[in-house]
Design an enzyme around this catalytic site. Sequence first.
Site, mmCIF file in Angstrom:
data_model
loop_
_atom_site.group_PDB
_atom_site.id
_atom_site.type_symbol
_atom_site.label_atom_id
_atom_site.label_comp_id
_atom_site.label_asym_id
_atom_site.label_seq_id
_atom_site.Cartn_x
_atom_site.Cartn_y
_atom_site.Cartn_z
ATOM 1 N N ARG A 142 13.621 -23.464 -5.566
ATOM 2 C CA ARG A 142 14.480 -23.243 -4.396
ATOM 3 C C ARG A 142 14.574 -21.760 -4.060
ATOM 4 O O ARG A 142 14.570 -21.381 -2.888
ATOM 5 C CB ARG A 142 15.881 -23.806 -4.665
ATOM 6 C CG ARG A 142 15.951 -25.322 -4.712
ATOM 7 C CD ARG A 142 17.358 -25.769 -5.091
ATOM 8 N NE ARG A 142 17.471 -27.220 -5.142
ATOM 9 C CZ ARG A 142 18.568 -27.875 -5.514
ATOM 10 N NH1 ARG A 142 19.647 -27.182 -5.881
ATOM 11 N NH2 ARG A 142 18.589 -29.200 -5.527
ATOM 12 N N GLU B 214 0.827 -1.206 0.000
ATOM 13 C CA GLU B 214 0.000 0.000 0.000
ATOM 14 C C GLU B 214 0.862 1.257 0.000
ATOM 15 O O GLU B 214 0.538 2.253 -0.672
ATOM 16 C CB GLU B 214 -0.923 0.018 1.223
ATOM 17 C CG GLU B 214 -1.869 -1.172 1.314
ATOM 18 C CD GLU B 214 -1.304 -2.299 2.161
ATOM 19 O OE1 GLU B 214 -2.072 -2.895 2.934
ATOM 20 O OE2 GLU B 214 -0.094 -2.603 2.037
#
Length: 349
Positions: free
Chosen positions: A193, A53
């Site tokens: 990974r 935000e």
Amino acid sequence: MQEHNLYMKRCLDLASLGAGKVSPNPMVGSVIVHNNEIIGEGWHQQYGQAHAEVNAINQVLKNYPDQAAELLKNSTIYVSLEPCAHQGKTPPCADLIIRHQIPQAIIACRDPFDAVNGRGIERLQNAGVKVIEGVLEKEALHLNRRFFTRVKKQRPYIILKWAETADGFFAPGNPVQQWISGQQAQQLVHRWRSEEDAILVGKNTALIDNPKLTTRLWSGKSPKRIVLDRNLELPENLHLFDQRIETIVLNEKNTDIKGNTKYIALESFDFYLAESIAYQLYLFDIQSVIIEGGAKTLDLFIKAGLWDEARVFVSDTKWLSGLKAPSFKFAAEEKVTVGNDTLSIYYHP
């Protein structure tokens, strides 16, 4: 509602850019819309740094320096996860939305973290902000399944991964390393990974394969390496002990730190071992872990019912003999072709 779905889909796409970078925080994306036009967007890019935000609002302030205040007062903010209402490493995002007088907030799902859960929404509503919840909620929950598992179950999200031959063999009968999957599958594994916090193998896999467990074939961070070595029998010249990446050795003998290698003694390897491992990783703030083998280690978590997702490569080769691969009694939910291999993805029922 179709309009809300469109902008929330953009939030989720932005949020996914934080994969592997924001743990143990959730991945979050945010979009600000004015008169059906996106005027600002952002995502949580790095743990400890600005939330989605904040980045979205800052983009509006940067791009519209003279109009930003008025634009925000007549805009809608879309967020893929409930805005926080507590002071953590950054100030509360709910307060930021209120301060800029954004009149409407569209939220995909609530944040289950105790310091937030419903409080961010309540704070917005008390300030007069119109809040709509549940837009693409299912998709948002899936995106942050690692975060929700850690918060709700006090353990990491556990991904099982292995490759098997077309006739169901996992490894040769004799203790030697032999590749099953192709180059494209191997590159995809390295990408995975980079997206998770840790990767775990058993002692035999460490000894026979001498793996590096890094992201050599993909641009991204290497996860923490975890190995099970009950009696501390692994030689120190293995790649796992090269000190390049933090390595945790779960054992029954000793707790110690040697450079970038941490030795952690578990109470017992005989009872509830999978549960004990999962809780220990939770204490290390590890939000997700890939179990890459061997067969005994994978079977440990399968028998305990302690896994969330399984990613299985099936090659087009046949061995006719060897160590049988683990199996499930239910169908894969997704199947994808990766080079000459078929990737099946299972989710714990």
